[in-house]
Write a protein that holds these residues in place. Structure first.
Motif, PDB file in Angstrom:
ATOM      1  N   ILE A  82       0.837  -1.204   0.000  1.00  0.00           N
ATOM      2  CA  ILE A  82       0.000   0.000   0.000  1.00  0.00           C
ATOM      3  C   ILE A  82       0.869   1.249   0.000  1.00  0.00           C
ATOM      4  O   ILE A  82       0.625   2.200  -0.760  1.00  0.00           O
ATOM      5  CB  ILE A  82      -0.976  -0.004   1.198  1.00  0.00           C
ATOM      6  N   GLY A  83       1.896   1.263   0.822  1.00  0.00           N
ATOM      7  CA  GLY A  83       2.807   2.400   0.853  1.00  0.00           C
ATOM      8  C   GLY A  83       3.491   2.616  -0.483  1.00  0.00           C
ATOM      9  O   GLY A  83       3.604   3.751  -0.966  1.00  0.00           O
ATOM     10  N   ALA A  84       3.924   1.524  -1.111  1.00  0.00           N
ATOM     11  CA  ALA A  84       4.581   1.621  -2.417  1.00  0.00           C
ATOM     12  C   ALA A  84       3.609   2.125  -3.475  1.00  0.00           C
ATOM     13  O   ALA A  84       3.956   2.971  -4.309  1.00  0.00           O
ATOM     14  CB  ALA A  84       5.155   0.264  -2.826  1.00  0.00           C
ATOM     15  N   ARG A  85       2.383   1.631  -3.433  1.00  0.00           N
ATOM     16  CA  ARG A  85       1.392   2.062  -4.420  1.00  0.00           C
ATOM     17  C   ARG A  85       1.088   3.553  -4.273  1.00  0.00           C
ATOM     18  O   ARG A  85       0.968   4.269  -5.260  1.00  0.00           O
ATOM     19  CB  ARG A  85       0.124   1.230  -4.291  1.00  0.00           C
ATOM     20  N   LEU A  86       0.995   4.037  -3.046  1.00  0.00           N
ATOM     21  CA  LEU A  86       0.787   5.474  -2.847  1.00  0.00           C
ATOM     22  C   LEU A  86       1.968   6.279  -3.385  1.00  0.00           C
ATOM     23  O   LEU A  86       1.782   7.340  -3.997  1.00  0.00           O
ATOM     24  CB  LEU A  86       0.560   5.784  -1.365  1.00  0.00           C
ATOM     25  N   ALA A  87       3.182   5.768  -3.187  1.00  0.00           N
ATOM     26  CA  ALA A  87       4.366   6.445  -3.723  1.00  0.00           C
ATOM     27  C   ALA A  87       4.330   6.475  -5.253  1.00  0.00           C
ATOM     28  O   ALA A  87       4.700   7.476  -5.873  1.00  0.00           O
ATOM     29  CB  ALA A  87       5.638   5.766  -3.221  1.00  0.00           C
ATOM     30  N   LEU A  89       3.504   9.421 -10.319  1.00  0.00           N
ATOM     31  CA  LEU A  89       2.777   9.581 -11.580  1.00  0.00           C
ATOM     32  C   LEU A  89       2.103  10.947 -11.652  1.00  0.00           C
ATOM     33  O   LEU A  89       2.127  11.599 -12.696  1.00  0.00           O
ATOM     34  CB  LEU A  89       1.743   8.461 -11.743  1.00  0.00           C
ATOM     35  N   MET A  90       1.503  11.368 -10.567  1.00  0.00           N
ATOM     36  CA  MET A  90       0.823  12.663 -10.556  1.00  0.00           C
ATOM     37  C   MET A  90       1.804  13.821 -10.688  1.00  0.00           C
ATOM     38  O   MET A  90       1.486  14.834 -11.303  1.00  0.00           O
ATOM     39  CB  MET A  90      -0.014  12.811  -9.288  1.00  0.00           C
ATOM     40  N   GLN A  91       2.989  13.676 -10.127  1.00  0.00           N
ATOM     41  CA  GLN A  91       3.998  14.720 -10.255  1.00  0.00           C
ATOM     42  C   GLN A  91       4.491  14.828 -11.693  1.00  0.00           C
ATOM     43  O   GLN A  91       4.842  15.918 -12.149  1.00  0.00           O
ATOM     44  CB  GLN A  91       5.178  14.452  -9.314  1.00  0.00           C
ATOM     45  N   GLY A  92       4.528  13.708 -12.398  1.00  0.00           N
ATOM     46  CA  GLY A  92       4.890  13.702 -13.803  1.00  0.00           C
ATOM     47  C   GLY A  92       6.328  14.081 -14.105  1.00  0.00           C
ATOM     48  O   GLY A  92       6.633  14.517 -15.208  1.00  0.00           O
ATOM     49  N   GLU A  93       7.218  13.919 -13.153  1.00  0.00           N
ATOM     50  CA  GLU A  93       8.613  14.314 -13.340  1.00  0.00           C
ATOM     51  C   GLU A  93       9.518  13.165 -13.760  1.00  0.00           C
ATOM     52  O   GLU A  93      10.660  13.398 -14.157  1.00  0.00           O
ATOM     53  CB  GLU A  93       9.148  14.948 -12.054  1.00  0.00           C
ATOM     54  N   GLN A 106      -5.209  14.123  -6.066  1.00  0.00           N
ATOM     55  CA  GLN A 106      -4.003  14.939  -6.226  1.00  0.00           C
ATOM     56  C   GLN A 106      -3.825  15.856  -5.025  1.00  0.00           C
ATOM     57  O   GLN A 106      -2.714  16.017  -4.513  1.00  0.00           O
ATOM     58  CB  GLN A 106      -4.088  15.750  -7.511  1.00  0.00           C
ATOM     59  N   GLU A 107      -4.913  16.433  -4.555  1.00  0.00           N
ATOM     60  CA  GLU A 107      -4.852  17.292  -3.370  1.00  0.00           C
ATOM     61  C   GLU A 107      -4.406  16.497  -2.146  1.00  0.00           C
ATOM     62  O   GLU A 107      -3.561  16.953  -1.370  1.00  0.00           O
ATOM     63  CB  GLU A 107      -6.211  17.927  -3.124  1.00  0.00           C
ATOM     64  N   MET A 108      -4.956  15.305  -1.987  1.00  0.00           N
ATOM     65  CA  MET A 108      -4.607  14.469  -0.830  1.00  0.00           C
ATOM     66  C   MET A 108      -3.154  14.008  -0.876  1.00  0.00           C
ATOM     67  O   MET A 108      -2.458  14.038   0.135  1.00  0.00           O
ATOM     68  CB  MET A 108      -5.525  13.245  -0.774  1.00  0.00           C
ATOM     69  N   LEU A 109      -2.698  13.571  -2.051  1.00  0.00           N
ATOM     70  CA  LEU A 109      -1.371  12.968  -2.159  1.00  0.00           C
ATOM     71  C   LEU A 109      -0.249  13.977  -2.375  1.00  0.00           C
ATOM     72  O   LEU A 109       0.882  13.730  -1.978  1.00  0.00           O
ATOM     73  CB  LEU A 109      -1.358  11.933  -3.290  1.00  0.00           C
ATOM     74  N   LEU A 110      -0.563  15.101  -3.014  1.00  0.00           N
ATOM     75  CA  LEU A 110       0.469  16.078  -3.320  1.00  0.00           C
ATOM     76  C   LEU A 110       0.301  17.402  -2.580  1.00  0.00           C
ATOM     77  O   LEU A 110       1.172  18.252  -2.628  1.00  0.00           O
ATOM     78  CB  LEU A 110       0.520  16.360  -4.822  1.00  0.00           C
ATOM     79  N   GLY A 111      -0.871  17.570  -1.971  1.00  0.00           N
ATOM     80  CA  GLY A 111      -1.130  18.840  -1.297  1.00  0.00           C
ATOM     81  C   GLY A 111      -1.416  19.969  -2.263  1.00  0.00           C
ATOM     82  O   GLY A 111      -1.287  21.128  -1.918  1.00  0.00           O
ATOM     83  N   THR A 112      -1.804  19.603  -3.510  1.00  0.00           N
ATOM     84  CA  THR A 112      -2.137  20.604  -4.531  1.00  0.00           C
ATOM     85  C   THR A 112      -3.440  20.228  -5.195  1.00  0.00           C
ATOM     86  O   THR A 112      -3.964  19.142  -5.002  1.00  0.00           O
ATOM     87  CB  THR A 112      -1.042  20.680  -5.618  1.00  0.00           C
ATOM     88  N   SER A 113      -3.920  21.118  -6.012  1.00  0.00           N
ATOM     89  CA  SER A 113      -5.116  20.793  -6.799  1.00  0.00           C
ATOM     90  C   SER A 113      -4.886  21.050  -8.252  1.00  0.00           C
ATOM     91  O   SER A 113      -3.851  21.439  -8.676  1.00  0.00           O
ATOM     92  CB  SER A 113      -6.319  21.601  -6.314  1.00  0.00           C
TER      93      SER A 113
END
Length: 95
Positions: free
Chosen positions: A38-43, A48-52, A88-95
């Motif tokens: 679960i921790g790895a999947r969240l990472a 993926l959301m950061q897209g870097e 995205q807001e939950m995982l990255l603190g952004t929207s």
């Protein structure tokens, strides 16, 4: 349709607050391997959301399989926009 057991589990989890309450419950319900997964999947979702990074870079950096990254990527692709924005807001603190 979600089962009544899942609904009850969500109610229990939603009623808890803080790591001190959640950790013992998660340790009871999940094996160490499941907690790690679960921790790895969240990472992976965060990366993926950061897209870097490319998917191969994510796999190498996080030590996860390409299959896991593909599953996460496909899940993100099929999320409705409002739900994706919330995640995205939950995982990255952004929207």
């Amino acid at each position: 349709m979600e089962s009544e057991y899942w609904d009850g589990a969500l109610d229990l989890i939603a009623g808890l607050s803080g790591k001190e309450s959640l950790d013992p419950l998660c340790s009871l319900l999940l094996t160490p391997d499941e907690r790690e997964a679960i921790g790895a999947r969240l990472a992976v979702f965060r990366a993926l959301m950061q897209g870097e990074m490319t998917q191969r870079q994510i796999a190498s950096t996080l030590n996860v399989s390409i299959a896991t990254i593909t599953r996460c990527s496909n899940t993100l692709k099929h999320l409705p926009d409002p739900q994706r924005a919330r995640m995205q807001e939950m995982l990255l603190g952004t929207s």
